[in-house]
Design a protein around this motif. Sequence first.
Motif, PDB file in Angstrom:
ATOM      1  N   TRP A  79      64.793  36.062 114.185  1.00 37.57           N
ATOM      2  CA  TRP A  79      63.517  36.305 114.837  1.00 37.57           C
ATOM      3  C   TRP A  79      62.440  36.591 113.796  1.00 37.57           C
ATOM      4  N   VAL A  80      62.771  37.391 112.773  1.00 38.90           N
ATOM      5  CA  VAL A  80      61.814  37.658 111.697  1.00 38.90           C
ATOM      6  C   VAL A  80      61.392  36.340 111.057  1.00 38.90           C
ATOM      7  N   SER A  81      62.368  35.481 110.792  1.00 36.56           N
ATOM      8  CA  SER A  81      62.083  34.204 110.151  1.00 36.56           C
ATOM      9  C   SER A  81      61.205  33.325 111.033  1.00 36.56           C
ATOM     10  N   VAL A  82      61.571  33.207 112.311  1.00 33.51           N
ATOM     11  CA  VAL A  82      60.797  32.371 113.238  1.00 33.51           C
ATOM     12  C   VAL A  82      59.389  32.934 113.402  1.00 33.51           C
ATOM     13  N   ASP A  91      52.092  39.247 106.426  1.00 36.58           N
ATOM     14  CA  ASP A  91      52.684  40.493 105.956  1.00 36.58           C
ATOM     15  C   ASP A  91      52.758  41.544 107.065  1.00 36.58           C
ATOM     16  N   LYS A  92      51.727  41.642 107.866  1.00 30.99           N
ATOM     17  CA  LYS A  92      51.720  42.633 108.947  1.00 30.99           C
ATOM     18  C   LYS A  92      52.833  42.345 109.952  1.00 30.99           C
ATOM     19  N   GLU A  97      58.283  43.770 112.155  1.00 32.36           N
ATOM     20  CA  GLU A  97      59.694  43.460 112.389  1.00 32.36           C
ATOM     21  C   GLU A  97      60.605  44.391 111.589  1.00 32.36           C
ATOM     22  N   CYS A  98      60.215  44.724 110.367  1.00 32.92           N
ATOM     23  CA  CYS A  98      61.006  45.672 109.576  1.00 32.92           C
ATOM     24  C   CYS A  98      61.020  47.046 110.241  1.00 32.92           C
ATOM     25  N   ARG A 143      52.586  49.302 107.511  1.00 31.99           N
ATOM     26  CA  ARG A 143      52.124  48.540 108.671  1.00 31.99           C
ATOM     27  C   ARG A 143      50.803  49.081 109.173  1.00 31.99           C
ATOM     28  N   ASN A 144      50.659  50.410 109.242  1.00 30.51           N
ATOM     29  CA  ASN A 144      49.405  51.016 109.685  1.00 30.51           C
ATOM     30  C   ASN A 144      48.255  50.651 108.760  1.00 30.51           C
ATOM     31  N   ARG A 145      48.503  50.628 107.448  1.00 33.11           N
ATOM     32  CA  ARG A 145      47.454  50.234 106.495  1.00 33.11           C
ATOM     33  C   ARG A 145      47.021  48.786 106.753  1.00 33.11           C
ATOM     34  N   TYR A 146      47.989  47.919 107.022  1.00 33.47           N
ATOM     35  CA  TYR A 146      47.662  46.509 107.266  1.00 33.47           C
ATOM     36  C   TYR A 146      46.930  46.334 108.593  1.00 33.47           C
ATOM     37  N   ARG A 147      47.274  47.135 109.590  1.00 36.20           N
ATOM     38  CA  ARG A 147      46.552  47.069 110.859  1.00 36.20           C
ATOM     39  C   ARG A 147      45.105  47.497 110.677  1.00 36.20           C
TER      40      ARG A 147
END
Length: 151
Positions: A79-82, A91-92, A97-98, A143-147
């Motif tokens: 799913w991560v790959s798709v 990246d986000k 997913e991570c 993730r929060n930084r990227y959001r």
Amino acid sequence: MDTKNTISLLNDLIETCKDGEYGFRECAEHAKAPELKTLFTTRAQGCARAAQELQAQVVALGGSPDQGGSVAGAVHRGWVSVRSKLTGYDDKAMLEECERGEDVAVAKYRKALEQPLDPALRQLVQTQYEGAQRNHDEVKAARNRYRQAAA
């Protein structure tokens, strides 16, 4: 807890560690930001070390340690790959997913800690639980930084 059940529990945690290792490596391979490549690579190495520690415990108990990840982990990595391919390896999206994968890892370690374990083994599982929680928190913060940057 009898030896057979302890080995089974440890093998479940080994699968979780291997799932994390494989998932983080996949994300490191496709991350665009150098700091994320480093984060994912470091987390993958930590998961690999945790799996090795657990495998040694299984051997010490006379069992056969799990060598790979779980079917659910393989599905998650797929799913991560798709999802990553659909979003151009955003990246986000990989961080999201991570984080989802680390939610699963933290829950599995919590469940393991509810079991009656030998004190030394409990300490190892507790230490690894704290590492999984740290992984989760680091990924969530990134993730929060990227959001925020995308907003």
